[in-house]
Design a protein around this motif. Structure first.
Motif, mmCIF file in Angstrom:
data_model
loop_
_atom_site.group_PDB
_atom_site.id
_atom_site.type_symbol
_atom_site.label_atom_id
_atom_site.label_comp_id
_atom_site.label_asym_id
_atom_site.label_seq_id
_atom_site.Cartn_x
_atom_site.Cartn_y
_atom_site.Cartn_z
ATOM 1 N N UNK A 331 0.839 -1.205 0.000
ATOM 2 C CA UNK A 331 0.000 0.000 0.000
ATOM 3 C C UNK A 331 0.870 1.249 0.000
ATOM 4 N N UNK A 332 0.343 2.322 -0.548
ATOM 5 C CA UNK A 332 1.050 3.604 -0.490
ATOM 6 C C UNK A 332 1.236 4.013 0.972
ATOM 7 N N UNK A 334 1.267 6.802 2.513
ATOM 8 C CA UNK A 334 0.347 7.796 3.054
ATOM 9 C C UNK A 334 -1.036 7.231 3.348
ATOM 10 N N UNK A 335 -1.352 6.002 2.871
ATOM 11 C CA UNK A 335 -2.671 5.407 3.120
ATOM 12 C C UNK A 335 -2.654 4.377 4.240
ATOM 13 N N UNK A 336 -1.468 3.973 4.686
ATOM 14 C CA UNK A 336 -1.401 2.852 5.619
ATOM 15 C C UNK A 336 -2.052 3.172 6.964
ATOM 16 N N UNK A 337 -1.754 4.330 7.519
ATOM 17 C CA UNK A 337 -2.311 4.671 8.821
ATOM 18 C C UNK A 337 -3.825 4.714 8.776
ATOM 19 N N UNK A 358 -4.406 3.226 -2.242
ATOM 20 C CA UNK A 358 -3.529 3.181 -3.410
ATOM 21 C C UNK A 358 -2.540 2.034 -3.251
ATOM 22 N N UNK A 359 -2.444 1.236 -4.305
ATOM 23 C CA UNK A 359 -1.562 0.074 -4.301
ATOM 24 C C UNK A 359 -0.411 0.321 -5.274
ATOM 25 N N UNK A 360 0.800 0.228 -4.767
ATOM 26 C CA UNK A 360 1.967 0.454 -5.616
ATOM 27 C C UNK A 360 2.330 -0.848 -6.348
ATOM 28 N N UNK A 365 3.835 1.940 -11.042
ATOM 29 C CA UNK A 365 2.564 2.634 -11.232
ATOM 30 C C UNK A 365 1.701 2.511 -9.975
ATOM 31 N N UNK A 366 0.675 3.361 -9.897
ATOM 32 C CA UNK A 366 -0.237 3.374 -8.756
ATOM 33 C C UNK A 366 -1.615 2.957 -9.232
#
Length: 563
Positions: A331-332, A334-337, A358-360, A365-366
């Motif tokens: 996961x990106x 910034x989205x984990x928390x 968002x998955x890297x 790519x995202x």
């Protein structure tokens, strides 16, 4: 006793440009010089007694300063300055105070009109149409007219957008353009004032014959730099001659009405964009019911995730059974928390999970993924079961729609709706921290000549070039907004009034005045700039923009520059 005046005195009075009377000891007029004869005509002829004098109530302070009395002769108001009696002769100087009194009455009228405009600008009504209705009622009363209307042109018809209380008009009513005086207003592209239609060439026209409207004052309305329709006031009876103060009041009111309509249109457009976005998301959710969706499950007991083949492909993972930490690692950051907080809330509180993350991917790519899950009880214990789908296109479409709803399509600058939002945020921040900020209202001069001489494509290139220069000149925290056809607003957070602001104005002017090159052709424009600072020049977004707009027009007026 024989009355005698020195011939040299009479000769001197006859050569001056001032108006003089010569009186005897009894106040009888014995002589008047040529300027006085020209001013008075048949009144106050030699041999007549000077009428009793009064004080000037309107210009009392001014008259007291010059030791003047007042004399009223029909429509002529005179200031009278009597000299002391000397050798049986009293000189009397006359001043035509009629223009001064008219100017004073118009000044007082302008003050009243400004007070009305200020009250209208501070109306707290949030419904835009209701706000216009209330404003038109107050404005019609101020002008002494029976009805006020905001009309939008729609082909050969006019649609009633707002109106003062009147049994003759309804919102949405369509009026034939040829049966209104607004047709002449739009054709002339200027204010039209008819105090008595019977005294004009329109007395034989269809409008007067069919509607009976006898007095009218109206002005074209501009919204987002385009002709929208008209602001008009009318009555079935004749009106006194409209003054310049009346004309200024209607013009200023039209600018305010145009700004309200711009905000209404921006709000309507943004609301429509959100509805379209919601509809698109609904279609995507419906499509997900009939499409193959990736599914997954999580066991709180083991801490492992089980994925379907489709879920593995969406998550770009090679294994179908793996620890939750390995899924989260993709996961990106910034989205984990946010994900972990929602995940814990699902397990220990709500039992439901709905998140977009968002998955890297391995290629860098995202991808946006929507994950939904519900906690269910199984024989082996609780299990979190859910589905996931790729919503990247929907997210990109959402971001595009939001961008288009908040930015100018030509220049990419922030539009009026987003500018107001950022202004209100900055006002709240500065109010909380006791800070200040400034904004610049920039109006391009001579831009119309570029459009007229070289075409609208050339005008568009000038606007895009200047917008790009302004965005490059300012800081990343600043905002460049296009609020009209050739109007920009620069929002400068953290910049208080001072020398640095003056320097920035000069830099902005320098960037705008640089020629815009298009092949072998060069286009040149200049600019007028108005400045407003919070909090001294206004406490809300509308007040700050009106102040800066007013300063800009004060700067533009002396030189006669036009857009």
């Amino acid at each position: 006793m024989r009355f005698h005046v020195d011939d040299g005195l009479l000769a001197g009075l006859d050569q001056t440009e001032q108006c003089w009377l010569v009186l005897d000891a009894h106040g009888v007029i014995r002589h008047r010089n040529p300027p006085a004869s020209l001013l008075l005509g048949d009144a106050l002829a030699p041999g007549q007694l000077l009428p009793p004098l009064t004080h000037a109530p309107v210009l009392r302070d001014w008259c007291d300063l010059l030791d003047l009395a007042q004399l009223q002769l029909d429509e002529l108001t005179l200031g009278v300055q009597l000299q002391p009696l000397l050798h049986g002769v009293r000189l009397c100087r006359l001043l035509d105070m009629t223009p001064l009194l008219q100017q004073e009455r118009e000044r007082q009228q302008r003050e009243r009109n400004l007070s009305v405009l200020s009250a209208l600008s501070s109306l707290a009504e949030k419904d835009y149409v209701r706000r216009l209705d209330l404003a038109l009622a107050q404005a019609a009363a101020t002008l002494g007219m029976q009805a006020g209307l905001v009309l939008r042109r729609n082909g050969d018809q006019l649609e009633v957008i707002a109106h003062s209380p009147s049994p003759s008009f309804d919102h949405g009513m369509l009026l034939p353009l040829e049966l209104t005086y607004c047709q002449q207003t739009l054709q002339g592209s200027a204010l039209l004032a008819l105090h008595d239609v019977q005294e004009s060439t329109l007395a034989t026209g269809a409008c007067y014959r069919q509607t009976g409207i006898r007095s009218y004052i109206g002005v074209p309305l501009e919204v987002d730099g385009q002709c929208y329709g008209t602001l008009a006031f009318c009555s079935l009876s004749a009106h006194a001659l409209f003054t310049e103060a009346d004309a200024q009041f209607v013009r200023h009111l039209a600018r305010w009405v145009g700004a309200v309509l711009e905000r209404k249109l921006a709000a309507d457009e943004l609301s429509l964009s959100y509805r379209i976005l919601e509809e698109q998301l609904d279609w995507l959710r419906l499509a997900g019911q009939v499409a193959r969706l990736g599914h997954w499950s999580y066991s709180p007991h083991s801490g492992w995730v089980t994925l379907s083949a489709e879920a593995c492909a969406l998550l770009d993972l090679g294994r179908q059974h793996l620890p939750l930490s390995e899924v989260e690692r993709r996961m990106a950051v910034e989205d984990r928390q946010r994900w972990r907080k929602a995940f814990a809330g699902c397990l220990y509180e709500s039992g439901e999970l709905q998140q977009e993350i968002r998955q890297r991917q391995r290629d860098g790519s995202i991808r946006w993924l929507s994950l939904r899950a519900q906690l269910v009880e199984r024989d082996s214990g609780p299990l979190l079961f859910g589905v996931l789908m790729d919503v990247t296109e929907a997210k990109e479409a959402q971001q595009l729609i939001l961008y288009q709803a908040s930015h100018d399509g030509l220049t990419g600058c922030v539009n009026r709706a987003l500018l107001f939002d950022r202004l209100e945020q900055e006002i709240r921040r500065c109010e909380r921290l006791q800070q200040s900020f400034s904004l610049l209202f920039v109006d391009l001069d001579h831009f119309k000549q570029v459009n007229d001489h070289y075409g609208h494509d050339a005008g568009d290139k000038v606007l895009m070039a200047i917008a790009d220069r302004l965005q490059r000149l300012l800081r990343s925290a600043d905002t460049v907004a296009r609020v009209g056809g050739n109007e920009f607003v620069l929002l400068l957070p953290g910049m208080a009034p001072g020398r640095s602001l003056n320097m920035l104005q000069q830099e902005v002017l320098a960037q705008i005045e640089r020629p815009v090159r298009d092949g072998r052709q060069h286009y040149r424009v200049s600019a007028s700039i108005g400045v407003a600072s919070y909090p001294q020049d206004g406490g809300d977004a509308g007040a700050l923009l009106r102040f800066a707009d007013g300063c800009m027009y004060q700067q533009k007026r002396p030189s006669g520059r036009r857009g």
